[in-house]
Design a protein around this motif. Structure first.
Motif, PDB file in Angstrom:
ATOM      1  N   SER A 135      19.165  70.054  60.380  1.00  9.22           N
ATOM      2  CA  SER A 135      17.772  70.493  60.364  1.00  9.22           C
ATOM      3  C   SER A 135      17.390  71.149  61.689  1.00  9.22           C
ATOM      4  N   SER A 136      17.936  70.611  62.796  1.00 12.15           N
ATOM      5  CA  SER A 136      17.582  71.128  64.125  1.00 12.15           C
ATOM      6  C   SER A 136      18.161  72.515  64.390  1.00 12.15           C
ATOM      7  N   VAL A 137      19.200  72.916  63.653  1.00 10.41           N
ATOM      8  CA  VAL A 137      19.812  74.233  63.875  1.00 10.41           C
ATOM      9  C   VAL A 137      19.615  75.147  62.674  1.00 10.41           C
ATOM     10  N   ARG A 138      18.699  74.781  61.798  1.00 10.98           N
ATOM     11  CA  ARG A 138      18.521  75.540  60.558  1.00 10.98           C
ATOM     12  C   ARG A 138      18.181  77.002  60.830  1.00 10.98           C
ATOM     13  N   SER A 139      17.437  77.280  61.906  1.00 11.25           N
ATOM     14  CA  SER A 139      17.042  78.655  62.204  1.00 11.25           C
ATOM     15  C   SER A 139      18.243  79.567  62.384  1.00 11.25           C
ATOM     16  N   ALA A 172      22.467  62.284  51.696  1.00 14.24           N
ATOM     17  CA  ALA A 172      22.590  63.411  52.629  1.00 14.24           C
ATOM     18  C   ALA A 172      22.467  64.741  51.898  1.00 14.24           C
ATOM     19  N   ILE A 173      23.103  64.860  50.747  1.00 18.85           N
ATOM     20  CA  ILE A 173      23.006  66.093  49.959  1.00 18.85           C
ATOM     21  C   ILE A 173      21.561  66.341  49.528  1.00 18.85           C
ATOM     22  N   ARG A 177      19.144  69.609  50.530  1.00 20.02           N
ATOM     23  CA  ARG A 177      18.462  70.476  49.567  1.00 20.02           C
ATOM     24  C   ARG A 177      16.950  70.421  49.779  1.00 20.02           C
ATOM     25  N   GLY A 178      16.433  69.236  50.098  1.00 22.20           N
ATOM     26  CA  GLY A 178      15.003  69.101  50.345  1.00 22.20           C
ATOM     27  C   GLY A 178      14.548  69.893  51.561  1.00 22.20           C
ATOM     28  N   LEU A 179      15.461  70.075  52.527  1.00 20.98           N
ATOM     29  CA  LEU A 179      15.145  70.855  53.720  1.00 20.98           C
ATOM     30  C   LEU A 179      15.245  72.362  53.475  1.00 20.98           C
ATOM     31  N   ASP A 211      23.533  66.705  43.399  1.00 21.39           N
ATOM     32  CA  ASP A 211      23.160  67.970  44.041  1.00 21.39           C
ATOM     33  C   ASP A 211      22.388  68.802  43.030  1.00 21.39           C
ATOM     34  N   THR A 212      21.136  69.055  43.303  1.00 22.75           N
ATOM     35  CA  THR A 212      20.297  69.806  42.363  1.00 22.75           C
ATOM     36  C   THR A 212      20.830  71.211  42.115  1.00 22.75           C
ATOM     37  N   GLN A 213      21.609  71.740  43.047  1.00 20.54           N
ATOM     38  CA  GLN A 213      22.182  73.078  42.874  1.00 20.54           C
ATOM     39  C   GLN A 213      23.616  73.043  42.358  1.00 20.54           C
TER      40      GLN A 213
END
Length: 536
Positions: A135-139, A172-173, A177-179, A211-213
């Motif tokens: 999440s911290s490196v998502r950009s 974790a998965i 996906r939520g992020l 995994d929703t995807q």
């Protein structure tokens, strides 16, 4: 009345279902995706990983490794990252890694190493903490789904509390996906990645369904647990039978926990269309330095393991295909012309220089490199990484006849025919006050086997060596099962170890080392043996 209501509900449902189906948009692939047991690109072309791991978090200055790995025809690199257990790789560093991946036309599997051995190794992070890192490196990862795979956490459980792997991985998965991450996700097995308790194998379907995807690939690490063909084929077969995607996310040619059967691993991966990623490029320590594929991050200095995985049967050079996202879908099917017959010059007791007239390529891909092969009883792939029309061979044996031929490879992986063969014989060597000694140490042993490392070779002569040969005799019933930093041949119980190109030249008083793994009958004593050394 109740029956009437039921009929009305059924009628309404029959109207709603086709309306919902008609309204739902067709599913469009965002990037790399799972399709049955395969990984495919957004255009539907199958992609099979052929690559190696690079320990970026400990060697952030070695950014040239990306182009070096690509030069040896890998299509994938697995990049070690950390969120703080080791030197942290923040968003700017990850963005640079992403840029290097794209520049060098590599699919990159980014993995968080912080989770390694959780539950057994002190300081290991949870998978939940790994997701926080992503999440911290998502950009740095936005819009990279075509060429970046996120390996959520490396070997996320040791051999303790393994039953928690399923729920922790599922969670974790779901968080990823939520992020908003739409990348192809990769999840490692527990038991230090080797899944010897079959937790991942037996729960993979449930994890995949979470995994929703439906875009998760499973990763098995194959070391000492996978030391027989039967174990390897059974594990890979279980996932194919289940219709689930699997890659061999790490493997080696040797390990302290046993001797993995790398030949079967690579052959089975090729025949089944399964991706593999070897460990690792360079910089290993802690007693597993033999897993380095090149010495000091130098692509021109392949170790025996590097030769095997890049240039051996079912190796990267032979089987890798670049992702079509980078233009690897070229329709070029025209092979380069056959190179000229190599000419040998500067022949010594341990080397020679070969030159040949260059090949040409009319198919549009351009020449990608030459493979130079030498024969000494059996074909031995030697080099395949540059478009030079000359090469200097080192580490050859004195008074030995060699046959050498050349073939060319273009950017679309088309191979030319073999050039005519050149034969030359190395000189007898000797003179110059040469001499050497060798001594070995038993580093590790277990029921049925042991590791001798290092066997230290020291130049005791007054001048530099250009190569060395060490002979020793194994006890009856003992067999060589693996080696590194030397070429080993056996005749009965007699073993001959010859230096390689990068460790044969020793100044007076200088030393080099090699190692080997041996099997032994139950109850026999591990032995370092006694060694006879000859220098040239």
């Amino acid at each position: 009345m109740r029956k009437r209501l039921g009929l009305v509900a059924a009628a309404l449902l029959s109207l709603l279902v086709p309306m919902l189906i008609a309204a739902a948009p067709a599913h469009a692939a965002v990037g790399l995706r799972v399709s049955g047991t395969r990984i495919v690109e957004a255009n539907g072309n199958a992609f099979v990983m052929r690559g190696v791991s690079h320990a970026h978090t400990w060697y952030t200055s070695q950014t040239g490794s990306f182009s070096a790995i690509k030069s040896l025809r890998a299509n994938t690199v697995r990049v070690v990252l950390s969120g703080g257990r080791w030197p942290a790789n923040g968003a700017s560093d990850v963005a640079n890694v992403v840029s290097l991946c794209r520049q060098n036309r590599l699919i990159c599997v980014l993995e968080n190493h912080d989770t390694t051995g959780y539950g057994e190794q002190s300081g290991a992070y949870t998978l939940d903490q790994a997701v926080t890192y992503w999440s911290s490196v998502r950009s740095a990862l936005t819009g990279t789904e075509d060429f970046i795979v996120i390996n959520i956490g490396n070997e996320p459980y040791g051999n303790n509390s393994v039953s928690a792997w399923t729920s922790a991985t599922t969670s974790a998965i779901s968080r990823m996906r939520g992020l908003g991450f739409q990348h192809l996700l990769m999840v490692d097995a527990p038991n230090w990645g080797q899944d010897w308790q079959f937790t991942m194998r037996d729960n993979a379907q449930a994890v995949f369904n979470a995994d929703t995807q439906r875009n998760t690939v499973f990763s098995i690490h194959m070391y000492g647990v996978f030391d027989t063909a039967a174990e390897i084929t059974a594990y890979l077969g279980a996932f194919q039978t289940a219709g689930l995607p699997l890659v061999i996310g790490e493997f080696g040619h040797n390990h302290s926990d046993g001797n993995p059967d790398e030949d079967t691993i690579m052959a089975q991966a090729q025949s089944r269309g399964v991706g593999y990623i070897g460990w690792s490029w360079s910089g290993n320590g802690g007693g597993v330095e033999y897993l380095d594929m090149v010495t000091n991050f130098n692509a021109a200095s392949l170790t025996s393991w590097g030769q095997r995985i890049f240039n051996g049967a079912n190796g990267i050079a032979q089987t890798s295909r670049e992702a079509t996202f980078f233009g690897g879908g070229s329709t070029d099917t025209t092979a380069p012309t056959t190179p000229g017959t190599p000419s040998a010059a500067g022949v010594t007791s341990s080397g020679a220089t070969l030159t040949w007239s260059a090949s040409t390529d009319s198919g549009g891909s351009g020449l990608a490199g030459y493979n130079v092969y030498r024969e000494q009883g059996a074909t031995d792939p030697l080099l395949g990484q540059s478009t030079t029309n000359s090469i200097t061979l080192t580490g050859l044996s004195a008074s030995t006849q060699y046959q050498v031929y050349v073939r060319a490879r273009d950017g679309a992986n088309n191979l030319s025919g073999n050039s005519a063969t050149t034969t030359f014989t190395t000189t007898s060597g000797g003179g110059g006050g040469g001499g050497c000694t060798a001594a070995g140490t038993v580093q590790n042993q277990w029921s049925g086997g042991y590791v001798v490392q290092p066997v230290t070779v020291t130049n005791t002569g007054s001048s530099a060596t250009t190569g060395w040969t060490v002979t020793f005799t194994l006890p009856a019933g003992h067999t060589i099962t693996g080696s590194w930093n030397a070429t080993l041949t056996t005749s009965g119980q007699t073993v001959t170890a010859r230096s390689l190109g990068y460790n044969g030249t020793l100044a007076s008083g200088a030393s080099a080392g090699f190692g080997f793994q041996a099997g032994r009958p139950s109850g026999d004593t591990a032995t370092a043996g006694s060694y006879t050394c000859a220098a040239s």
